[in-house]
Design a protein around this motif. Structure first.
Motif, PDB file in Angstrom:
ATOM      1  N   ALA A 167      38.445 116.470 -68.620  1.00 54.92           N
ATOM      2  CA  ALA A 167      38.869 115.437 -67.678  1.00 54.92           C
ATOM      3  C   ALA A 167      37.817 114.344 -67.571  1.00 54.92           C
ATOM      4  O   ALA A 167      38.140 113.140 -67.567  1.00 54.92           O
ATOM      5  N   HIS A 168      36.560 114.734 -67.487  1.00 52.90           N
ATOM      6  CA  HIS A 168      35.486 113.742 -67.413  1.00 52.90           C
ATOM      7  C   HIS A 168      35.445 112.873 -68.670  1.00 52.90           C
ATOM      8  O   HIS A 168      35.154 111.671 -68.592  1.00 52.90           O
ATOM      9  N   GLU A 169      35.751 113.475 -69.823  1.00 51.73           N
ATOM     10  CA  GLU A 169      35.734 112.719 -71.078  1.00 51.73           C
ATOM     11  C   GLU A 169      36.741 111.572 -71.057  1.00 51.73           C
ATOM     12  O   GLU A 169      36.531 110.544 -71.702  1.00 51.73           O
ATOM     13  N   VAL A 170      37.852 111.767 -70.352  1.00 47.38           N
ATOM     14  CA  VAL A 170      38.856 110.698 -70.277  1.00 47.38           C
ATOM     15  C   VAL A 170      38.733 109.917 -68.970  1.00 47.38           C
ATOM     16  O   VAL A 170      39.645 109.176 -68.583  1.00 47.38           O
ATOM     17  N   GLY A 171      37.604 110.093 -68.267  1.00 43.51           N
ATOM     18  CA  GLY A 171      37.309 109.277 -67.094  1.00 43.51           C
ATOM     19  C   GLY A 171      37.989 109.700 -65.817  1.00 43.51           C
ATOM     20  O   GLY A 171      38.160 108.886 -64.905  1.00 43.51           O
ATOM     21  N   LYS A 172      38.372 110.985 -65.719  1.00 40.27           N
ATOM     22  CA  LYS A 172      39.058 111.454 -64.523  1.00 40.27           C
ATOM     23  C   LYS A 172      38.332 112.635 -63.909  1.00 40.27           C
ATOM     24  O   LYS A 172      37.644 113.386 -64.600  1.00 40.27           O
ATOM     25  N   ARG A 173      38.506 112.806 -62.601  1.00 40.46           N
ATOM     26  CA  ARG A 173      38.080 114.022 -61.943  1.00 40.46           C
ATOM     27  C   ARG A 173      39.095 115.121 -62.267  1.00 40.46           C
ATOM     28  O   ARG A 173      40.270 114.841 -62.485  1.00 40.46           O
ATOM     29  N   LEU A 174      38.643 116.378 -62.287  1.00 42.45           N
ATOM     30  CA  LEU A 174      39.561 117.461 -62.616  1.00 42.45           C
ATOM     31  C   LEU A 174      40.742 117.485 -61.666  1.00 42.45           C
ATOM     32  O   LEU A 174      41.888 117.705 -62.085  1.00 42.45           O
TER      33      LEU A 174
END
Length: 361
Positions: free
Chosen positions: A165-172
């Motif tokens: 999720a962090h890799e695509v710029g989102k929080r889990l």
């Protein structure tokens, strides 16, 4: 913050001194900065409750030169059906997990609590093995009284989902991620907003074929096996004597990778593996309310570049495919403690599962 990490297994206790710093990205506060110093205490065999005092002494000795911890954190055992998260270890939790006796991980809470008592700090367990957050409809089967359970690689899958999720710029908690844990055993799990809403299961319960795991079998074939062998023999066959081992004669991934270019048996097995893994990921994508933000590949087989490339080519149309090979259990435990120590989430309080009344069905 400093956390000492304890992960008991059948042949050793894996240890780490984790330095935990807040995220340097305000948009992703859960993206902690973690560095580990690792150690290991070898064991002569699978430990039991009677070995706890000796294990405590060994862990204290192995960590004597490390910086003083702010907490101890361990892998959780079987605690009844619980939500994911970081649980404060109490004597009741430690005793329940240890007495469940399913495997060495059940000693994690008791070991952490004892060492934490010497150090004068709290103890936690993270994402216990019995985490079960499946959607109600994911539990139901077409046979009355038969339900599906959430037995999967919970600890590693969740930390990998968070990193994807962090890799695509989102929080889990804002993301949809499908995690394929591919190794000796396998599982593919759908995460929606941080909750594992569905899973293939692992071992004899499901998941695509792995280095040792059979993968799904036709029901008729299972019935034939059940007539020929005991229940324990069938479970062992499906979880530990099948997959690449049965198809090629070895479960050694390095050997298999070296043989892949010239060995027809390995080529046939890898084709079946890639096909089954992609089908399982597609199934779990269908368990989500919308297209996933990421698909993550993890586990030992995720180090096999040619297989990962083939899977990625078949799945990239669905979502970005992120490869996080190996197992991040120590990191997952450290981060779980870190989120509590740094005030990002409160610790969960465990309560014993309800015991059915005598004479109830």
């Amino acid at each position: 913050m400093i956390a000492h990490v304890v992960n008991p297994g059948s042949s050793s206790v894996k240890l780490a001194c984790a330095t935990l710093l807040p995220s340097d990205n305000p948009a992703l506060p859960g993206q902690l900065r973690v560095s580990l110093t690792r150690a290991e205490v070898p064991l002569p065999g699978p430990p039991g409750e009677e070995d706890l005092a000796a294990l405590v002494r060994a862990v204290l000795e192995a960590t004597e030169g490390w910086p003083a911890p702010d907490a101890l954190v361990a892998r959780g055992g079987w605690l009844g059906q619980v939500r994911a998260g970081t649980y404060r270890v109490t004597p009741e939790l430690a005793s329940f997990a240890a007495s469940a006796g399913r495997d060495a991980a059940g000693l994690g809470g008791a070991l952490a609590l004892a060492v934490a008592g010497v150090r004068g700090v709290p103890a936690f367990v993270v994402d216990p093995q019995s985490v079960n957050e499946l959607l109600p409809e994911a539990r139901v089967t077409g046979v009355a009284g038969v339900t599906r359970e959430a037995r999967f690689h919970a600890l590693n899958a969740r930390v990998v989902a968070r990193r994807a999720a962090h890799e695509v710029g989102k929080r889990l908690q804002d993301a949809r991620v499908v995690v394929a844990h591919l190794g000796a055993t396998t599982s593919v799990t759908a995460f929606d907003g941080g909750r594992a809403v569905d899973t293939t299961g692992t071992g004899p319960d499901g998941g695509p074929l792995g280095a040792l795991q059979a993968g799904p079998l036709p029901t008729g074939a299972l019935l034939d096996l059940a007539r020929e062998r005991t229940g324990a023999e069938v479970r062992r066959l499906l979880a530990a004597e099948s997959g690449f081992l049965a198809l090629t004669g070895t479960a050694d991934l390095r050997e298999l990778e070296a043989r892949e270019a010239t060995d027809p048996e390995v080529q046939a097995a890898t084709a079946a593996f890639v096909h089954g893994a992609c089908k399982a990921v597609g199934e779990q994508c269908g368990a989500l309310p919308a297209r996933p933000d990421a698909i993550a590949l993890t586990g030992g087989i995720a180090r096999w570049d040619s297989l990962v490339d083939r899977i990625e080519r078949r799945l990239a149309w669905i979502a970005p495919v992120i490869v996080i090979p190996g197992e991040l259990e120590l990191e997952a435990l450290a981060e779980g403690a870190g989120r509590v120590l740094l005030g990002l989430e409160p610790p969960r309080e465990w309560t014993p599962p309800a015991v059915p009344a005598a004479g109830s069905g």
